[in-house]
Motif scaffolding. Structure first.
Motif, PDB file in Angstrom:
ATOM      1  N   ASP B 292       0.798  -1.241   0.000  1.00 29.24           N
ATOM      2  CA  ASP B 292       0.000   0.000   0.000  1.00 29.24           C
ATOM      3  C   ASP B 292       0.823   1.280   0.000  1.00 29.24           C
ATOM      4  OD1 ASP B 292      -2.399  -1.298  -0.074  1.00 29.24           O
ATOM      5  OD2 ASP B 292      -2.592  -1.377   2.106  1.00 29.24           O
ATOM      6  N   GLN B 293       2.092   1.165  -0.341  1.00 25.94           N
ATOM      7  CA  GLN B 293       2.916   2.366  -0.359  1.00 25.94           C
ATOM      8  C   GLN B 293       2.554   3.254  -1.540  1.00 25.94           C
ATOM      9  OE1 GLN B 293       7.087   1.536   0.419  1.00 25.94           O
ATOM     10  NE2 GLN B 293       7.676   3.450  -0.570  1.00 25.94           N
ATOM     11  N   LEU B 294       2.670   4.563  -1.311  1.00 27.22           N
ATOM     12  CA  LEU B 294       2.471   5.530  -2.373  1.00 27.22           C
ATOM     13  C   LEU B 294       3.823   5.731  -3.052  1.00 27.22           C
ATOM     14  CD1 LEU B 294       0.136   7.423  -3.300  1.00 27.22           C
ATOM     15  CD2 LEU B 294       1.153   9.161  -1.854  1.00 27.22           C
ATOM     16  N   VAL B 295       3.911   5.493  -4.349  1.00 31.15           N
ATOM     17  CA  VAL B 295       5.210   5.558  -5.017  1.00 31.15           C
ATOM     18  C   VAL B 295       5.144   6.470  -6.233  1.00 31.15           C
ATOM     19  CG1 VAL B 295       5.912   3.247  -4.275  1.00 31.15           C
ATOM     20  CG2 VAL B 295       4.669   3.518  -6.422  1.00 31.15           C
ATOM     21  N   LYS B 296       6.320   6.902  -6.683  1.00 35.87           N
ATOM     22  CA  LYS B 296       6.391   7.680  -7.916  1.00 35.87           C
ATOM     23  C   LYS B 296       6.315   6.719  -9.098  1.00 35.87           C
ATOM     24  CE  LYS B 296       8.854  11.536  -6.006  1.00 35.87           C
ATOM     25  NZ  LYS B 296      10.174  11.647  -5.404  1.00 35.87           N
ATOM     26  N   SER B 297       6.185   7.285 -10.288  1.00 36.81           N
ATOM     27  CA  SER B 297       5.942   6.394 -11.423  1.00 36.81           C
ATOM     28  C   SER B 297       7.156   5.513 -11.698  1.00 36.81           C
ATOM     29  CB  SER B 297       5.536   7.195 -12.646  1.00 36.81           C
ATOM     30  OG  SER B 297       6.672   7.644 -13.319  1.00 36.81           O
ATOM     31  N   LYS B 298       8.334   6.000 -11.349  1.00 40.06           N
ATOM     32  CA  LYS B 298       9.511   5.154 -11.496  1.00 40.06           C
ATOM     33  C   LYS B 298       9.737   4.419 -10.171  1.00 40.06           C
ATOM     34  CE  LYS B 298      13.393   5.634 -14.515  1.00 40.06           C
ATOM     35  NZ  LYS B 298      14.292   6.567 -15.171  1.00 40.06           N
ATOM     36  N   VAL B 299       9.456   3.135 -10.165  1.00 41.53           N
ATOM     37  CA  VAL B 299       9.523   2.365  -8.921  1.00 41.53           C
ATOM     38  C   VAL B 299      10.719   1.420  -8.960  1.00 41.53           C
ATOM     39  CG1 VAL B 299       8.182   0.933  -7.333  1.00 41.53           C
ATOM     40  CG2 VAL B 299       7.025   2.160  -9.188  1.00 41.53           C
ATOM     41  N   THR B 300      11.519   1.446  -7.912  1.00 36.81           N
ATOM     42  CA  THR B 300      12.572   0.452  -7.788  1.00 36.81           C
ATOM     43  C   THR B 300      12.095  -0.622  -6.820  1.00 36.81           C
ATOM     44  OG1 THR B 300      14.194   2.165  -8.111  1.00 36.81           O
ATOM     45  CG2 THR B 300      14.999   0.080  -7.237  1.00 36.81           C
ATOM     46  N   VAL B 301      12.083  -1.842  -7.306  1.00 36.26           N
ATOM     47  CA  VAL B 301      11.653  -2.952  -6.468  1.00 36.26           C
ATOM     48  C   VAL B 301      12.893  -3.699  -6.003  1.00 36.26           C
ATOM     49  CG1 VAL B 301      10.275  -5.063  -6.357  1.00 36.26           C
ATOM     50  CG2 VAL B 301       9.534  -3.142  -7.794  1.00 36.26           C
ATOM     51  N   GLN B 302      12.979  -3.924  -4.681  1.00 39.58           N
ATOM     52  CA  GLN B 302      14.141  -4.610  -4.141  1.00 39.58           C
ATOM     53  C   GLN B 302      13.719  -5.739  -3.236  1.00 39.58           C
ATOM     54  OE1 GLN B 302      15.734  -1.040  -2.382  1.00 39.58           O
ATOM     55  NE2 GLN B 302      17.420  -1.052  -3.826  1.00 39.58           N
ATOM     56  N   GLY B 303      14.520  -6.757  -3.188  1.00 43.47           N
ATOM     57  CA  GLY B 303      14.188  -7.873  -2.325  1.00 43.47           C
ATOM     58  C   GLY B 303      15.319  -8.872  -2.261  1.00 43.47           C
ATOM     59  N   VAL B 304      14.971 -10.035  -1.758  1.00 44.16           N
ATOM     60  CA  VAL B 304      15.953 -11.098  -1.594  1.00 44.16           C
ATOM     61  C   VAL B 304      15.372 -12.367  -2.204  1.00 44.16           C
ATOM     62  CG1 VAL B 304      17.184 -12.514   0.097  1.00 44.16           C
ATOM     63  CG2 VAL B 304      16.795 -10.085   0.547  1.00 44.16           C
ATOM     64  N   ALA B 305      16.213 -13.114  -2.901  1.00 42.89           N
ATOM     65  CA  ALA B 305      15.738 -14.369  -3.478  1.00 42.89           C
ATOM     66  C   ALA B 305      16.840 -15.418  -3.429  1.00 42.89           C
ATOM     67  CB  ALA B 305      15.301 -14.146  -4.922  1.00 42.89           C
ATOM     68  N   SER B 306      16.406 -16.650  -3.352  1.00 42.94           N
ATOM     69  CA  SER B 306      17.332 -17.760  -3.517  1.00 42.94           C
ATOM     70  C   SER B 306      16.774 -18.539  -4.693  1.00 42.94           C
ATOM     71  CB  SER B 306      17.363 -18.620  -2.258  1.00 42.94           C
ATOM     72  OG  SER B 306      18.072 -19.805  -2.516  1.00 42.94           O
ATOM     73  N   ALA B 307      17.331 -18.275  -5.874  1.00 48.07           N
ATOM     74  CA  ALA B 307      16.674 -18.736  -7.091  1.00 48.07           C
ATOM     75  C   ALA B 307      17.597 -19.608  -7.929  1.00 48.07           C
ATOM     76  CB  ALA B 307      16.228 -17.532  -7.918  1.00 48.07           C
ATOM     77  N   PHE B 308      16.998 -20.556  -8.597  1.00 43.91           N
ATOM     78  CA  PHE B 308      17.720 -21.384  -9.545  1.00 43.91           C
ATOM     79  C   PHE B 308      18.295 -20.487 -10.636  1.00 43.91           C
ATOM     80  CE2 PHE B 308      17.605 -23.881 -13.525  1.00 43.91           C
ATOM     81  CZ  PHE B 308      18.558 -24.822 -13.186  1.00 43.91           C
ATOM     82  N   GLU B 309      19.565 -20.571 -10.870  1.00 42.38           N
ATOM     83  CA  GLU B 309      20.252 -19.720 -11.846  1.00 42.38           C
ATOM     84  C   GLU B 309      19.975 -18.246 -11.622  1.00 42.38           C
ATOM     85  OE1 GLU B 309      19.301 -21.414 -15.624  1.00 42.38           O
ATOM     86  OE2 GLU B 309      21.026 -22.766 -15.508  1.00 42.38           O
ATOM     87  N   ALA B 310      19.647 -17.885 -10.383  1.00 44.02           N
ATOM     88  CA  ALA B 310      19.485 -16.491  -9.964  1.00 44.02           C
ATOM     89  C   ALA B 310      18.323 -15.762 -10.646  1.00 44.02           C
ATOM     90  CB  ALA B 310      20.786 -15.703 -10.159  1.00 44.02           C
ATOM     91  N   THR B 311      17.452 -16.478 -11.328  1.00 47.90           N
ATOM     92  CA  THR B 311      16.413 -15.798 -12.091  1.00 47.90           C
ATOM     93  C   THR B 311      15.178 -15.461 -11.249  1.00 47.90           C
ATOM     94  OG1 THR B 311      17.112 -17.014 -14.015  1.00 47.90           O
ATOM     95  CG2 THR B 311      14.976 -15.915 -14.153  1.00 47.90           C
ATOM     96  N   VAL B 312      14.867 -14.186 -11.189  1.00 49.49           N
ATOM     97  CA  VAL B 312      13.668 -13.730 -10.479  1.00 49.49           C
ATOM     98  C   VAL B 312      12.707 -13.142 -11.516  1.00 49.49           C
ATOM     99  CG1 VAL B 312      12.752 -12.156  -8.744  1.00 49.49           C
ATOM    100  CG2 VAL B 312      15.009 -13.209  -8.414  1.00 49.49           C
ATOM    101  N   ASN B 313      11.538 -13.739 -11.639  1.00 48.37           N
ATOM    102  CA  ASN B 313      10.548 -13.244 -12.589  1.00 48.37           C
ATOM    103  C   ASN B 313       9.645 -12.233 -11.913  1.00 48.37           C
ATOM    104  OD1 ASN B 313      10.890 -15.340 -14.908  1.00 48.37           O
ATOM    105  ND2 ASN B 313      10.898 -16.468 -12.982  1.00 48.37           N
ATOM    106  N   TYR B 314       9.166 -11.267 -12.690  1.00 50.04           N
ATOM    107  CA  TYR B 314       8.229 -10.336 -12.081  1.00 50.04           C
ATOM    108  C   TYR B 314       7.143  -9.909 -13.055  1.00 50.04           C
ATOM    109  CZ  TYR B 314      11.185  -6.724 -14.259  1.00 50.04           C
ATOM    110  OH  TYR B 314      11.893  -5.962 -15.141  1.00 50.04           O
ATOM    111  N   GLU B 315       6.099  -9.387 -12.454  1.00 50.58           N
ATOM    112  CA  GLU B 315       4.934  -8.997 -13.229  1.00 50.58           C
ATOM    113  C   GLU B 315       4.270  -7.855 -12.479  1.00 50.58           C
ATOM    114  OE1 GLU B 315       2.582 -12.460 -14.446  1.00 50.58           O
ATOM    115  OE2 GLU B 315       0.820 -11.195 -14.233  1.00 50.58           O
ATOM    116  N   ALA B 316       3.869  -6.811 -13.198  1.00 49.37           N
ATOM    117  CA  ALA B 316       3.134  -5.723 -12.552  1.00 49.37           C
ATOM    118  C   ALA B 316       1.828  -5.543 -13.298  1.00 49.37           C
ATOM    119  CB  ALA B 316       3.945  -4.437 -12.589  1.00 49.37           C
ATOM    120  N   THR B 317       0.735  -5.454 -12.572  1.00 49.46           N
ATOM    121  CA  THR B 317      -0.582  -5.324 -13.200  1.00 49.46           C
ATOM    122  C   THR B 317      -1.314  -4.119 -12.633  1.00 49.46           C
ATOM    123  OG1 THR B 317      -0.687  -7.729 -13.305  1.00 49.46           O
ATOM    124  CG2 THR B 317      -2.729  -6.543 -13.727  1.00 49.46           C
ATOM    125  N   ASN B 318      -1.803  -3.284 -13.528  1.00 56.77           N
ATOM    126  CA  ASN B 318      -2.652  -2.178 -13.109  1.00 56.77           C
ATOM    127  C   ASN B 318      -4.025  -2.758 -12.750  1.00 56.77           C
ATOM    128  OD1 ASN B 318      -4.679  -0.069 -13.259  1.00 56.77           O
ATOM    129  ND2 ASN B 318      -3.052   1.227 -14.093  1.00 56.77           N
TER     130      ASN B 318
END
Lengths: 180, 376
Positions: B292-318
């Motif tokens: 629920d954060q209010l963000v500017k149109s340019k959003v930096t998403v950060q996090g932590v993952a332990s992923a096969f071949e380091a691949t993190v998939n993402y999707e943003a939906t209005n």
């Protein structure tokens, strides 16, 4: 209040044995947001409303041994918030006479999202009401309080609540119809 | 007032408008501040322990010293590298690493009268040292991690849960505040939950090589063995995260006594050690933005993952127009917990941002986290 009292419904079996900290946490979780909103509607200044509500919670914590009941605590908080907002408002009116346009009327940029034209007109019209009338209207339509509860909260008679409400409705109806 | 005709359009208009106006206001969390102020202003007459405070002062000073030493030189005030990989917390939410505990004396809490530390009174099965424990120092303001459970998607079992982390700003005793949030509050992210509701914390104290978390009441829920184990780790991770110490084991007691089975499963007669992150921690999560954060149109998403071949998939939906943006990024390293980040440019409105990992075997989604944000 409009917010469902989720927290203390869950713990209802324990509430009589709550200490002041537990009561504070539970009542805070259930009602803090709606009390700040109530204060903001009365004052049109969220920052001050937050301060006032926080003061009220600190006071509630101090007298929990006398309240001993979350429902009483809520009534106490509501009264404290309304009273403090009202005296704050009277103070602001005095200040305002000397320094016009210093009222913190305008929502900050962050909040300035999506207010419909309809709400805009209602809020504008509410500003023209005398303080008591406006308080009655906010408690009635936002707080969903009964006449008796409004009377208790504001420390006035039910008759006065009725007449304030009637006068406020009349002026608001007129204003809103004019501006259509 | 309910004595009006229900369908008067004027009443409807007033109700709708005032609620709409009110809903725009989202106050930030003030509970820690209110608590601190409430405790600071207690009338002295109701604090009999104050009378003995003078006598106890020397002991308290020594005790705080001991705590500081334990918490000392190699203190990582963030949520240590064992969780997330070095550097995550600095890149994550800009968490201040202010670990300058302005030592407590400001707001001593009656329940923690220094003269009578609420130690674990030795019960039949008590393990570990049960001598005097020392509460952590109170700080004016700090940020602590609070862990929650989240459903693990694609897991064989329905009740499989993993730990997800959120951040909370607190003042007072960090570990105590963190546990209070975990046991009494609703996580801001609706995908997370806690099975600790109903538990009432008493104190968090520390003595020789052990941190004791004492509850007035432990949760009474019974869980299956796997879920109970992860839920116990929820407490371990939260307390250790707040203390900036991933090594010291956690002894759980109820009214000073150890030995009750947590959630009907976990043996607490001895202290609980931290489980391997790979076993309990969600394999991918979003640290920033917050729900629920209010963000500017340019959003930096950060996090932590332990992923096969380091691949993190993402999707943003209005959420309104259903416009969708989909891509992937790489975490710094694969097969171990390490930070990732990516940028999105979004149009104004409400968006849901999801990150997910795919199974190396069949390409199905195995782990996920999501946040709803409002773009200005």
């Amino acid at each position: 209040m409009a917010q469902p009292a989720v927290v203390y419904e869950e713990c209802v079996t324990h509430e009589s044995s709550w200490d002041a900290d537990e009561a504070l946490t539970a009542v805070y979780t259930a009602h803090y947001t709606s009390l700040v909103r109530l204060g903001s509607l009365l004052l049109r200044d969220t920052g001050t409303a937050e301060e006032i509500v926080q003061d009220a919670f600190v006071a509630m914590h101090g007298r929990w041994h006398r309240l001993r009941d979350p429902h009483k605590a809520l009534a106490y908080l509501r009264t404290a918030v309304v009273n403090r907002c009202r005296s704050r408002q009277r103070h602001l009116v005095v200040v305002d006479k000397h320094t016009p346009r210093t009222l913190p009327d305008e929502p900050s940029a962050e909040q300035a999202v999506l207010r419909t034209a309809e709400t805009d007109r209602v809020i504008e019209a509410m500003r023209t009401l005398p303080e008591k009338q406006r308080t009655v209207m906010v408690l009635r339509y936002y707080g969903d309080l009964s006449e008796a509860e409004i009377a208790d909260t504001m420390g006035i008679s039910r008759g006065s609540v009725k007449s304030h409400a009637a006068r406020a409705s009349k002026s608001l109806r007129q204003l809103l119809e004019q501006n259509v | 007032m309910n004595d009006n005709k229900p369908n008067d359009p004027f009443d409807e208009l007033m109700r709708r408008s005032l609620h709409e106006e009110a809903d725009r206001i989202e106050p930030s969390d003030a509970l820690p501040e209110i608590r601190a102020r409430a405790h600071a202003q207690r009338p002295a007459a109701r604090r009999p322990w104050l009378l003995t405070a003078g006598l106890a002062a020397a002991g308290t000073a020594a005790a705080i010293g001991a705590f500081t030493m334990l918490n000392g030189p190699d203190n990582i005030a963030d949520d240590g590298d064992a969780v997330a990989g070095p550097g995550t917390t600095t890149t994550a939410t800009g968490v201040p690493e202010s670990q300058t505990p302005s030592i407590a004396s400001a707001t001593p809490e009656p329940s923690q009268a220094p003269t009578e530390p609420p130690t674990t009174s030795p019960s039949a099965k008590t393990a570990g040292p049960t001598d005097r424990g020392v509460p952590e120092p109170a700080v004016k303001s700090t940020v602590v991690p609070v862990y929650w459970l989240g459903q693990q998607v694609g897991a064989p079992k329905k009740s499989a849960a993993r730990l997800y982390r959120t951040w909370a700003k607190v003042s007072g005793r960090p570990a105590e505040q963190a546990v209070r949030i975990m046991t009494t509050k609703q996580p801001s992210d609706p995908d997370y939950y806690s099975v600790w509701r109903g538990a009432a914390l008493n104190t968090v104290t520390r003595s020789n090589g052990i941190v004791t978390v004492d509850f007035k009441q432990l949760p009474t829920t019974a869980l299956d063995a796997d879920l109970a184990r992860v839920a116990a780790q929820q407490l371990v991770y939260t307390v250790q995260g707040a203390l900036g110490d991933n090594r010291t084991p956690i002894q759980v007691t109820e009214a000073g006594r150890s030995g009750r089975r947590l959630f009907g499963q976990v043996d607490t007669s001895g202290p609980l050690s931290r489980a391997q992150a790979a076993d309990v921690q969600a394999l991918v999560w979003i640290d920033s933005p917050a729900e629920d954060q209010l963000v500017k149109s340019k959003v930096t998403v950060q996090g932590v993952a332990s992923a096969f071949e380091a691949t993190v998939n993402y999707e943003a939906t209005n959420l309104k127009t259903r416009e969708t943006k989909k891509s992937f990024t790489s975490a710094k390293e694969g097969q171990k917990f390490s930070p990732y980040s990516f940028q999105l440019t979004l149009t104004p409105g409400e968006w849901q941002i999801s990150v997910y990992l795919l199974s190396a075997e069949d390409g199905s989604i195995t782990n996920t986290d999501s946040k709803s944000v409002v773009v200005k």
